[in-house]
Design a protein around this motif. Structure first.
Motif, PDB file in Angstrom:
ATOM      1  N   GLN A   1     -22.424  18.201 -27.544  1.00 40.26           N
ATOM      2  CA  GLN A   1     -21.214  18.225 -28.399  1.00 40.26           C
ATOM      3  C   GLN A   1     -19.975  17.760 -27.629  1.00 40.26           C
ATOM      4  O   GLN A   1     -18.849  17.939 -28.089  1.00 40.26           O
ATOM      5  N   SER A   2     -20.181  17.218 -26.444  1.00 37.68           N
ATOM      6  CA  SER A   2     -19.097  16.745 -25.568  1.00 37.68           C
ATOM      7  C   SER A   2     -18.235  17.888 -25.039  1.00 37.68           C
ATOM      8  O   SER A   2     -17.079  17.671 -24.652  1.00 37.68           O
ATOM      9  N   SER A   3     -18.775  19.127 -25.073  1.00 35.66           N
ATOM     10  CA  SER A   3     -18.043  20.244 -24.471  1.00 35.66           C
ATOM     11  C   SER A   3     -18.299  20.265 -22.972  1.00 35.66           C
ATOM     12  O   SER A   3     -19.401  19.947 -22.504  1.00 35.66           O
ATOM     13  N   LEU A   4     -17.267  20.673 -22.234  1.00 35.77           N
ATOM     14  CA  LEU A   4     -17.366  20.728 -20.777  1.00 35.77           C
ATOM     15  C   LEU A   4     -18.225  21.921 -20.360  1.00 35.77           C
ATOM     16  O   LEU A   4     -17.917  23.062 -20.714  1.00 35.77           O
ATOM     17  N   VAL A   5     -19.304  21.668 -19.633  1.00 38.00           N
ATOM     18  CA  VAL A   5     -20.179  22.761 -19.193  1.00 38.00           C
ATOM     19  C   VAL A   5     -20.232  22.873 -17.668  1.00 38.00           C
ATOM     20  O   VAL A   5     -20.774  23.834 -17.128  1.00 38.00           O
ATOM     21  N   GLY A   6     -19.662  21.891 -16.960  1.00 39.08           N
ATOM     22  CA  GLY A   6     -19.672  21.974 -15.504  1.00 39.08           C
ATOM     23  C   GLY A   6     -19.009  20.779 -14.867  1.00 39.08           C
ATOM     24  O   GLY A   6     -18.555  19.849 -15.549  1.00 39.08           O
ATOM     25  N   ILE A   7     -18.937  20.837 -13.534  1.00 39.90           N
ATOM     26  CA  ILE A   7     -18.437  19.696 -12.761  1.00 39.90           C
ATOM     27  C   ILE A   7     -19.313  19.577 -11.524  1.00 39.90           C
ATOM     28  O   ILE A   7     -19.788  20.589 -10.981  1.00 39.90           O
ATOM     29  N   LEU A   8     -19.578  18.345 -11.128  1.00 41.37           N
ATOM     30  CA  LEU A   8     -20.426  18.101  -9.955  1.00 41.37           C
ATOM     31  C   LEU A   8     -19.691  17.122  -9.053  1.00 41.37           C
ATOM     32  O   LEU A   8     -19.320  16.032  -9.485  1.00 41.37           O
ATOM     33  N   SER A   9     -19.471  17.536  -7.814  1.00 41.84           N
ATOM     34  CA  SER A   9     -18.780  16.634  -6.897  1.00 41.84           C
ATOM     35  C   SER A   9     -19.692  16.256  -5.742  1.00 41.84           C
ATOM     36  O   SER A   9     -20.743  16.866  -5.522  1.00 41.84           O
ATOM     37  N   GLU A  10     -19.241  15.250  -4.999  1.00 45.34           N
ATOM     38  CA  GLU A  10     -20.031  14.788  -3.855  1.00 45.34           C
ATOM     39  C   GLU A  10     -20.275  15.927  -2.862  1.00 45.34           C
ATOM     40  O   GLU A  10     -21.284  15.956  -2.171  1.00 45.34           O
ATOM     41  N   ARG A  11     -19.352  16.878  -2.820  1.00 48.37           N
ATOM     42  CA  ARG A  11     -19.520  18.018  -1.909  1.00 48.37           C
ATOM     43  C   ARG A  11     -20.747  18.853  -2.270  1.00 48.37           C
ATOM     44  O   ARG A  11     -21.480  19.320  -1.391  1.00 48.37           O
ATOM     45  N   ASP A  12     -20.970  19.058  -3.581  1.00 48.17           N
ATOM     46  CA  ASP A  12     -22.157  19.805  -4.026  1.00 48.17           C
ATOM     47  C   ASP A  12     -23.428  19.084  -3.574  1.00 48.17           C
ATOM     48  O   ASP A  12     -24.404  19.717  -3.162  1.00 48.17           O
ATOM     49  N   ILE A  13     -23.380  17.760  -3.657  1.00 46.92           N
ATOM     50  CA  ILE A  13     -24.565  16.970  -3.309  1.00 46.92           C
ATOM     51  C   ILE A  13     -24.817  17.001  -1.797  1.00 46.92           C
ATOM     52  O   ILE A  13     -25.954  17.167  -1.348  1.00 46.92           O
ATOM     53  N   VAL A  14     -23.737  16.912  -1.021  1.00 46.64           N
ATOM     54  CA  VAL A  14     -23.882  16.951   0.443  1.00 46.64           C
ATOM     55  C   VAL A  14     -24.469  18.297   0.888  1.00 46.64           C
ATOM     56  O   VAL A  14     -25.383  18.359   1.720  1.00 46.64           O
ATOM     57  N   ARG A  15     -23.943  19.384   0.287  1.00 48.47           N
ATOM     58  CA  ARG A  15     -24.476  20.725   0.622  1.00 48.47           C
ATOM     59  C   ARG A  15     -25.974  20.801   0.336  1.00 48.47           C
ATOM     60  O   ARG A  15     -26.758  21.292   1.143  1.00 48.47           O
ATOM     61  N   ARG A  16     -26.377  20.293  -0.834  1.00 46.25           N
ATOM     62  CA  ARG A  16     -27.780  20.397  -1.221  1.00 46.25           C
ATOM     63  C   ARG A  16     -28.659  19.486  -0.357  1.00 46.25           C
ATOM     64  O   ARG A  16     -29.806  19.824  -0.045  1.00 46.25           O
ATOM     65  N   LEU A  17     -28.098  18.338   0.060  1.00 43.23           N
ATOM     66  CA  LEU A  17     -28.845  17.448   0.962  1.00 43.23           C
ATOM     67  C   LEU A  17     -29.177  18.182   2.256  1.00 43.23           C
ATOM     68  O   LEU A  17     -30.266  18.028   2.817  1.00 43.23           O
TER      69      LEU A  17
END
Ligand code: AMP
Length: 172
Positions: A74-90
């Motif tokens: 429905q185009s509602s905002l459910v989250g945000i994902l930044s490069e920092r989240d990806i680096v941490r998970r890497l």
């Protein structure tokens, strides 16, 4: 749903032209998010929670951005994902990150702002909260995103404009 880019038309409100916002910029404390969005334009890079991190890293690279908003059907905002989240998970799951989903990495409690919020208060919230991106909301919908980089660039442009005006005053 594939990652998407949804350009919006520029706000045609004659009270908020670029030159006026630059002049208004001489009073930095009065600047609002609207001034910046009027200049930057309304554009939203988004993805969905079930998209893979492999797809999102290409979206970040191809568009030279550091974060993407996560919207539901429905185009509602459910989250945000930044490069920092990806680096941490890497670091946490080396060699196994790209097939993971956005839902597994995204931040769900997203702090947002409105067009009428003061830029200084938004910058303060980003600094205190240690994040660099803030979705802009209007009537419950995401209409843009501002970053620390956007604010710095906007202020630099205004300072250059101010310096030029002062120089013209001196030279006559
Ligand atoms: P950033 O500095 O924007 O790359 O983000 C740093 C961390 O804050 C990451 O975990 C992001 O998911 C999170 N984050 C970014 N923007 C926001 C926001 N507006 N509200 C809440 N968390 C955010």
């Amino acid at each position: 749903m594939p990652a998407s880019y949804q350009p919006h038309t520029r706000d045609d409100d004659p009270e908020h032209t670029v030159s006026q916002s630059l002049e208004t910029n001489l009073r930095a404390a009065d600047l609002t998010v609207r001034h910046l969005i009027d200049q930057k334009g309304r554009a939203v890079f988004s993805t969905s929670a079930d998209e893979t991190i492999g797809t999102v890293v290409r979206l970040l690279r191809d568009n030279d951005i550091g974060a993407v908003m996560v919207l539901d059907a429905q185009s509602s905002l459910v989250g945000i994902l930044s490069e920092r989240d990806i680096v941490r998970r890497l670091a946490d799951t080396p060699g196994q990150t790209l097939p993971q989903t956005v839902a597994e990495l995204m931040t769900r409690n997203v702090e947002t702002c409105t067009l009428d919020d003061l830029l200084v208060s938004v910058l303060r919230r980003m600094t205190d909260g240690r994040f660099r991106h803030m979705p802009v909301m209007e009537n419950g919908a995401v209409i843009g995103l501002i970053s620390v980089r956007d604010v710095v660039r906007y202020r630099l442009t205004a300072l250059e404009y101010e310096a030029l005006q002062l120089k013209q005053l001196i030279v006559g």
